[in-house]
Design a protein around this motif. Structure first.
Motif, PDB file in Angstrom:
ATOM      1  N   GLU A   1      -3.386  27.309 -28.355  1.00  0.00           N
ATOM      2  CA  GLU A   1      -3.549  28.769 -28.256  1.00  0.00           C
ATOM      3  C   GLU A   1      -4.689  29.394 -28.276  1.00  0.00           C
ATOM      4  O   GLU A   1      -5.116  30.332 -27.681  1.00  0.00           O
ATOM      5  CB  GLU A   1      -2.648  29.225 -29.392  1.00  0.00           C
ATOM      6  N   GLN A   2      -5.573  28.772 -29.113  1.00  0.00           N
ATOM      7  CA  GLN A   2      -7.114  29.098 -29.181  1.00  0.00           C
ATOM      8  C   GLN A   2      -7.737  28.986 -27.938  1.00  0.00           C
ATOM      9  O   GLN A   2      -8.478  29.833 -27.469  1.00  0.00           O
ATOM     10  CB  GLN A   2      -7.703  28.305 -30.233  1.00  0.00           C
TER      11      GLN A   2
ATOM     12  N   LEU B   1      -6.432  29.375 -25.015  1.00  0.00           N
ATOM     13  CA  LEU B   1      -5.954  30.291 -24.196  1.00  0.00           C
ATOM     14  C   LEU B   1      -6.327  31.698 -24.434  1.00  0.00           C
ATOM     15  O   LEU B   1      -5.723  32.754 -23.824  1.00  0.00           O
ATOM     16  CB  LEU B   1      -4.376  30.392 -24.050  1.00  0.00           C
ATOM     17  N   ILE B   2      -7.219  31.614 -25.446  1.00  0.00           N
ATOM     18  CA  ILE B   2      -7.904  33.242 -25.750  1.00  0.00           C
ATOM     19  C   ILE B   2      -9.311  33.123 -24.799  1.00  0.00           C
ATOM     20  O   ILE B   2      -9.989  32.285 -25.437  1.00  0.00           O
ATOM     21  CB  ILE B   2      -8.406  33.355 -27.073  1.00  0.00           C
ATOM     22  N   ILE B   3      -9.323  33.976 -23.907  1.00  0.00           N
ATOM     23  CA  ILE B   3     -10.654  33.721 -23.146  1.00  0.00           C
ATOM     24  C   ILE B   3     -11.754  34.696 -23.542  1.00  0.00           C
ATOM     25  O   ILE B   3     -11.639  35.788 -23.745  1.00  0.00           O
ATOM     26  CB  ILE B   3     -10.305  34.200 -21.580  1.00  0.00           C
TER      27      ILE B   3
ATOM     28  N   THR C   1     -15.906  39.031 -23.595  1.00  0.00           N
ATOM     29  CA  THR C   1     -15.659  38.716 -22.461  1.00  0.00           C
ATOM     30  C   THR C   1     -14.978  39.922 -21.504  1.00  0.00           C
ATOM     31  O   THR C   1     -15.351  40.072 -20.418  1.00  0.00           O
ATOM     32  CB  THR C   1     -14.237  37.605 -22.470  1.00  0.00           C
TER      33      THR C   1
ATOM     34  N   ALA D   1      -3.182  33.816 -20.092  1.00  0.00           N
ATOM     35  CA  ALA D   1      -3.864  33.682 -21.240  1.00  0.00           C
ATOM     36  C   ALA D   1      -3.205  34.320 -22.335  1.00  0.00           C
ATOM     37  O   ALA D   1      -2.397  35.272 -22.349  1.00  0.00           O
ATOM     38  CB  ALA D   1      -5.081  34.608 -21.210  1.00  0.00           C
ATOM     39  N   LYS D   2      -3.573  34.084 -23.669  1.00  0.00           N
ATOM     40  CA  LYS D   2      -2.890  34.476 -24.754  1.00  0.00           C
ATOM     41  C   LYS D   2      -3.487  35.772 -25.193  1.00  0.00           C
ATOM     42  O   LYS D   2      -3.167  36.533 -26.081  1.00  0.00           O
ATOM     43  CB  LYS D   2      -2.927  33.588 -25.939  1.00  0.00           C
ATOM     44  N   GLY D   3      -4.892  35.966 -24.984  1.00  0.00           N
ATOM     45  CA  GLY D   3      -5.652  37.052 -25.402  1.00  0.00           C
ATOM     46  C   GLY D   3      -6.820  36.836 -24.861  1.00  0.00           C
ATOM     47  O   GLY D   3      -7.436  36.031 -24.004  1.00  0.00           O
ATOM     48  N   ILE D   4      -7.823  38.206 -24.933  1.00  0.00           N
ATOM     49  CA  ILE D   4      -9.198  38.277 -24.426  1.00  0.00           C
ATOM     50  C   ILE D   4     -10.178  38.774 -25.463  1.00  0.00           C
ATOM     51  O   ILE D   4      -9.831  39.692 -25.918  1.00  0.00           O
ATOM     52  CB  ILE D   4      -8.975  38.973 -23.046  1.00  0.00           C
ATOM     53  N   ARG D   5     -11.435  38.000 -25.525  1.00  0.00           N
ATOM     54  CA  ARG D   5     -12.198  38.628 -26.544  1.00  0.00           C
ATOM     55  C   ARG D   5     -12.847  39.744 -26.044  1.00  0.00           C
ATOM     56  O   ARG D   5     -13.052  39.899 -24.703  1.00  0.00           O
ATOM     57  CB  ARG D   5     -13.251  37.520 -26.891  1.00  0.00           C
TER      58      ARG D   5
END
Lengths: 188, 70
Positions: A183-184, A186-188, B46, B39-43
């Motif tokens: 999961e980590q 997949l956080i871009i 980014t 994707a599960k998330g985006i910072r």
């Protein structure tokens, strides 16, 4: 590997495998020699070796025949069937100990190379749990047929069972860790 | 659900994923994961780098769509 604990665990694991191999080799030599000269083992008492529990509980050597206790089971007087049973049981425990240690070493090396939460480690832990359960089953019983009497020994060996349950719990922890890692990633 | 419109913005700016990757400093693999909606998330950093490279606002890349109830 930089971590001291991991290096120590690795050394201890290898040492344990080495000790197991040496003990097994010495028993193998004695077992083969027993076929040629049984009288050479008159002073070796195997009474404890036929009790239930993990591994061989003890092999005692006495210097004089007078020292042998009344309930002694001299190796020279054992029937071939009982010798083969003892040899088979020892082989099982040595093999299980080596296999468990090898799996544990693989996990340790994987942690050392920063690949902790990987599918292989989950697999290794489940394998350890399986080996632990087999060891538990084999530890619960033992039998001895000597001088016309047959005895069955039963004992609940908690050690291998605790190892088995602990490995299963750790496998679940590692699986959760792997999911979190994925999961980590997949956080871009 | 959040829909990623990165491919739309790339097409508008006539930019390829490889160029964006070089500007933003994120691997093509990760940008591809973002573009395909896996994707599960985006910072935030980014997102900021992508917005700067594409000269757009976060709203141009991310869009909220109401999930259809069955």
């Amino acid at each position: 590997m930089q971590n001291k604990t991991i290096r120590l665990a690795s050394i201890l694991g290898k040492l344990l495998i080495g000790i197991c191999c040496l003990l097994y080799l010495s028993f193998l030599i004695a077992f083969v020699y027993w076929h040629f000269d049984q009288t050479a083992f008159q002073l070796v008492d195997l009474n404890d070796a036929f009790k239930a529990g993990y591994g061989v509980n003890g092999v005692q050597y006495y210097q004089h025949s007078a020292q042998l206790p009344s309930n002694a089971v001299p190796m020279s007087e054992l029937s071939p069937g009982m010798m083969y049973w003892l040899f088979f049981r020892i082989s099982i425990f040595v093999a299980l100990t080596i296999l468990i240690t090898r799996s544990a070493l693989r996990i340790v090396h994987s942690i050392g190379s920063l690949k902790t939460f990987y599918q292989d480690n989950i697999r290794h832990l489940r394998t350890i749990a399986l080996y632990g359960f087999i060891a538990f089953v084999f530890s619960t019983f033992n039998f001895l047929s000597f001088e016309g009497q047959s005895n069955l020994f039963l004992k609940t060996a908690f050690g291998p069972l605790v190892l088995s349950v602990g490995a299963l719990v750790l496998a679940e922890v590692f699986r959760e860790g792997k999911n979190l890692l994925e999961e980590q990633n997949l956080i871009i | 659900m959040i829909v990623v419109n990165l491919d739309v913005m790339l097409a508008k700016r006539k930019m390829k994923l490889k160029e964006l990757s070089e500007h933003v400093g994120v691997t093509i693999t990760n940008l591809s994961i973002l573009k395909t909606g896996k994707a599960k998330g985006i910072r935030f950093n980014t997102l900021a780098a992508i917005c700067e490279a594409l000269d757009c606002q976060p709203g141009d890349i991310l869009e909220y769509q109401k999930s259809e109830e069955l």
